[in-house]
Design a protein around this motif. Structure first.
Motif, mmCIF file in Angstrom:
data_model
loop_
_atom_site.group_PDB
_atom_site.id
_atom_site.type_symbol
_atom_site.label_atom_id
_atom_site.label_comp_id
_atom_site.label_asym_id
_atom_site.label_seq_id
_atom_site.Cartn_x
_atom_site.Cartn_y
_atom_site.Cartn_z
ATOM 1 N N ARG A 90 0.843 -1.208 0.000
ATOM 2 C CA ARG A 90 0.000 0.000 0.000
ATOM 3 C C ARG A 90 0.872 1.249 0.000
ATOM 4 N NH1 ARG A 90 -4.791 1.567 -0.284
ATOM 5 N NH2 ARG A 90 -5.631 3.397 0.783
ATOM 6 N N MET A 91 2.049 1.162 0.611
ATOM 7 C CA MET A 91 2.959 2.306 0.696
ATOM 8 C C MET A 91 4.021 2.301 -0.401
ATOM 9 S SD MET A 91 3.448 2.386 4.847
ATOM 10 C CE MET A 91 5.180 2.814 4.707
ATOM 11 N N ALA A 92 3.934 1.349 -1.323
ATOM 12 C CA ALA A 92 5.041 1.146 -2.268
ATOM 13 C C ALA A 92 5.382 2.394 -3.078
ATOM 14 C CB ALA A 92 4.723 -0.016 -3.212
ATOM 15 N N GLU A 93 4.374 3.104 -3.578
ATOM 16 C CA GLU A 93 4.652 4.292 -4.399
ATOM 17 C C GLU A 93 5.334 5.378 -3.570
ATOM 18 O OE1 GLU A 93 2.415 7.762 -6.997
ATOM 19 O OE2 GLU A 93 1.232 6.106 -6.208
ATOM 20 N N GLN A 94 4.834 5.583 -2.343
ATOM 21 C CA GLN A 94 5.428 6.611 -1.478
ATOM 22 C C GLN A 94 6.840 6.219 -1.050
ATOM 23 O OE1 GLN A 94 2.202 5.633 -1.315
ATOM 24 N NE2 GLN A 94 1.470 7.581 -2.145
ATOM 25 N N ILE A 95 7.050 4.918 -0.803
ATOM 26 C CA ILE A 95 8.397 4.453 -0.454
ATOM 27 C C ILE A 95 9.357 4.733 -1.610
ATOM 28 C CG2 ILE A 95 9.802 2.383 -0.044
ATOM 29 C CD1 ILE A 95 7.426 1.279 1.592
ATOM 30 N N ARG A 96 8.893 4.471 -2.830
ATOM 31 C CA ARG A 96 9.762 4.700 -3.991
ATOM 32 C C ARG A 96 10.018 6.188 -4.222
ATOM 33 N NH1 ARG A 96 9.916 6.064 -9.394
ATOM 34 N NH2 ARG A 96 11.232 4.729 -10.711
ATOM 35 N N GLN A 97 8.924 6.959 -4.323
ATOM 36 C CA GLN A 97 9.041 8.355 -4.742
ATOM 37 C C GLN A 97 9.536 9.287 -3.639
ATOM 38 O OE1 GLN A 97 8.800 7.484 -7.816
ATOM 39 N NE2 GLN A 97 7.286 8.939 -8.565
ATOM 40 N N GLU A 98 9.071 9.067 -2.407
ATOM 41 C CA GLU A 98 9.311 10.031 -1.336
ATOM 42 C C GLU A 98 10.393 9.617 -0.346
ATOM 43 O OE1 GLU A 98 5.506 10.957 0.455
ATOM 44 O OE2 GLU A 98 4.536 10.982 -1.509
ATOM 45 N N ILE A 99 10.736 8.304 -0.328
ATOM 46 C CA ILE A 99 11.736 7.828 0.632
ATOM 47 C C ILE A 99 13.002 7.340 -0.066
ATOM 48 C CG2 ILE A 99 12.212 6.072 2.396
ATOM 49 C CD1 ILE A 99 9.211 6.272 3.186
ATOM 50 N N CYS A 100 12.854 6.415 -1.001
ATOM 51 C CA CYS A 100 14.044 5.831 -1.636
ATOM 52 C C CYS A 100 14.666 6.738 -2.698
ATOM 53 C CB CYS A 100 13.711 4.471 -2.236
ATOM 54 S SG CYS A 100 13.468 3.186 -0.993
ATOM 55 N N TYR A 101 13.840 7.389 -3.506
ATOM 56 C CA TYR A 101 14.397 8.253 -4.560
ATOM 57 C C TYR A 101 15.256 9.370 -3.968
ATOM 58 C CZ TYR A 101 14.540 11.437 -8.583
ATOM 59 O OH TYR A 101 14.945 12.288 -9.582
ATOM 60 N N PRO A 102 14.791 10.084 -2.925
ATOM 61 C CA PRO A 102 15.666 11.082 -2.288
ATOM 62 C C PRO A 102 16.603 10.471 -1.241
ATOM 63 C CG PRO A 102 13.452 11.245 -1.382
ATOM 64 C CD PRO A 102 13.397 10.198 -2.453
ATOM 65 N N ASN A 103 16.562 9.148 -1.083
ATOM 66 C CA ASN A 103 17.435 8.413 -0.144
ATOM 67 C C ASN A 103 17.342 8.996 1.271
ATOM 68 O OD1 ASN A 103 19.233 6.340 0.509
ATOM 69 N ND2 ASN A 103 21.026 7.638 0.191
ATOM 70 N N LEU A 104 16.119 9.032 1.793
ATOM 71 C CA LEU A 104 15.894 9.586 3.129
ATOM 72 C C LEU A 104 16.019 8.511 4.206
ATOM 73 C CD1 LEU A 104 12.909 12.005 2.377
ATOM 74 C CD2 LEU A 104 15.324 12.580 2.696
ATOM 75 N N ASN A 105 16.303 8.968 5.409
ATOM 76 C CA ASN A 105 16.611 8.064 6.523
ATOM 77 C C ASN A 105 15.339 7.598 7.226
ATOM 78 O OD1 ASN A 105 18.368 6.641 8.162
ATOM 79 N ND2 ASN A 105 18.647 8.327 9.600
ATOM 80 N N VAL A 106 14.542 6.813 6.507
ATOM 81 C CA VAL A 106 13.269 6.312 7.022
ATOM 82 C C VAL A 106 13.329 4.796 7.161
ATOM 83 C CG1 VAL A 106 10.789 6.091 6.560
ATOM 84 C CG2 VAL A 106 11.986 8.208 5.961
ATOM 85 N N LYS A 107 12.815 4.297 8.265
ATOM 86 C CA LYS A 107 12.750 2.855 8.496
ATOM 87 C C LYS A 107 11.285 2.403 8.440
ATOM 88 C CE LYS A 107 16.858 4.093 9.588
ATOM 89 N NZ LYS A 107 17.929 4.108 8.580
ATOM 90 N N ILE A 108 11.028 1.358 7.670
ATOM 91 C CA ILE A 108 9.685 0.781 7.574
ATOM 92 C C ILE A 108 9.713 -0.486 8.430
ATOM 93 C CG2 ILE A 108 7.859 0.035 6.012
ATOM 94 C CD1 ILE A 108 8.938 2.835 5.340
ATOM 95 N N ALA A 109 9.046 -0.444 9.578
ATOM 96 C CA ALA A 109 9.127 -1.535 10.564
ATOM 97 C C ALA A 109 7.793 -2.270 10.608
ATOM 98 C CB ALA A 109 9.493 -0.967 11.927
ATOM 99 N N CYS A 110 7.767 -3.489 10.067
ATOM 100 C CA CYS A 110 6.489 -4.164 9.828
ATOM 101 C C CYS A 110 6.352 -5.507 10.528
ATOM 102 C CB CYS A 110 6.301 -4.368 8.331
ATOM 103 S SG CYS A 110 6.002 -2.816 7.456
ATOM 104 N N SER A 111 5.275 -5.632 11.283
ATOM 105 C CA SER A 111 4.903 -6.908 11.892
ATOM 106 C C SER A 111 4.081 -7.730 10.900
ATOM 107 C CB SER A 111 4.100 -6.653 13.168
ATOM 108 O OG SER A 111 3.719 -7.879 13.762
ATOM 109 N N HIS A 112 3.744 -8.961 11.287
ATOM 110 C CA HIS A 112 2.877 -9.844 10.507
ATOM 111 C C HIS A 112 3.484 -10.187 9.149
ATOM 112 C CE1 HIS A 112 0.306 -8.646 13.730
ATOM 113 N NE2 HIS A 112 -0.767 -9.255 13.257
ATOM 114 N N GLY A 113 4.789 -10.466 9.136
ATOM 115 C CA GLY A 113 5.471 -10.848 7.908
ATOM 116 C C GLY A 113 5.191 -12.288 7.522
#
Length: 314
Positions: A90-113
């Protein structure tokens, strides 16, 4: 390794909950961005102790990713916490465009893997998440095997600059390591050294691989066993070392497409030697059933690891 603790169990989401509280007390720049499921993701204690370092955006994963990106631009270290199926896709587009593309220091911490949401059904079982996110540049993808390894890896993720995806289990997992064991993101953990066959596992399947290795050793098979907690960057050197056996089995609670098995196969193909057999989710959705039954339906069992090894050794 804590062999004496192998029957003790804790979910790795509990490790995240405990470690993020420790980190929040040490560093006021550590933030948690909750997607309104803090009870399940084990962030309620953090919220209670550090209310000024906690934001709950409600059931709005994409907003949570964007908010975390904004926090990162101000020098904060945000951990966005939700279920793996939503935190990856659900967050994939935002992770790509807003977090990974500018290489920002964000951690995605997910339960229920993986299949650990079990009775919650296919909609909540994240079987594609690590594969989806490992294809995005700048992303690091990590899943600890047990409570202690997960705590160490969460701490490392906080220290490491850049986007990191951390995947946790809903279900309890046996302790494999003790609290003094050290881990490095991007460096496989060698549990056993051997020269007949290599088994590479990650996350909740490491314990199964360890038990399978013990059974094989009892029959005189020399097994190399790796905990490949980091899918990206993959420890290529460790995989190449496994090729000395000529035979590799990968084991994962993830689709066999684009997960650990695929990542290992990429290295093996480029090296041009050795054989790989992949054990994991067989490119099919889960269903509402007990976790162990779902593993069994996909051949993610001690018995199948042993049988696969015996077939490869014949």
């Amino acid at each position: 390794m804590g062999e004496n603790k192998v029957l003790q169990k804790k979910a790795t989401r509990e490790a995240f909950g405990d470690e993020i509280v420790r980190l929040g007390g040490l560093n006021k720049d550590i933030y948690v961005v909750d997607i309104d499921i803090g009870k399940s993701c084990k962030t309620t204690e953090f919220a209670n102790k550090f209310p000024k370092q906690h934001v709950n955006v409600g059931i709005a994963e994409q907003n949570g990713a964007g908010l975390a990106a904004g926090l990162a631009t101000t020098g904060k270290i945000p951990f966005v916490s939700t279920y793996a199926v939503f935190g990856s896709m659900r967050m994939a587009e935002q992770i790509r465009q807003e977090i990974c593309y500018p290489n920002l220091n964000v951690k995605i911490a997910c339960s229920h893997g993986g299949l650990t949401p079990a009775n919650d059904g296919a909609s909540h079982q994240a079987i594609e998440d690590m594969g989806v996110l490992r294809t995005i540049p700048n992303m690091t993808v990590v899943m600890g095997a047990d409570y202690h390894s997960t705590r160490k890896l969460v701490a490392q993720a906080a220290e490491k600059y850049g986007p990191v995806y951390l995947r946790f289990t809903r279900d309890t997992m046996p302790f494999i390591y003790d609290e003094n064991e050290e881990f490095t993101i991007g460096k496989a953990k060698k549990l056993k050294d051997g020269n007949d066959i290599a088994i590479i596992a990650n996350g909740d399947t490491v314990y199964l691989a360890l038990e399978a290795a013990k059974q094989l050793e009892n029959k005189g098979v020399s097994v190399k066993l790796l905990d490949m907690h980091t899918i990206k960057p993959l420890d290529r050197e460790a995989v190449v070392e496994c090729l000395d056996t000529g035979k590799i089995i990968t084991v994962e609670d993830h689709n066999i497409l684009n997960g650990l098995g695929s990542a290992v196969c990429e290295v093996v193909a480029e090296e041009g030697r050795g054989k790989v057999r992949r054990i994991g989710v067989q490119d099919q959705f889960g269903q509402s059933a007990p976790y162990e039954k779902l593993l069994e339906l996909n051949g993610i069992t001690i018995e199948n690891i042993v049988n696969t090894a015996n077939e490869m050794l014949q």
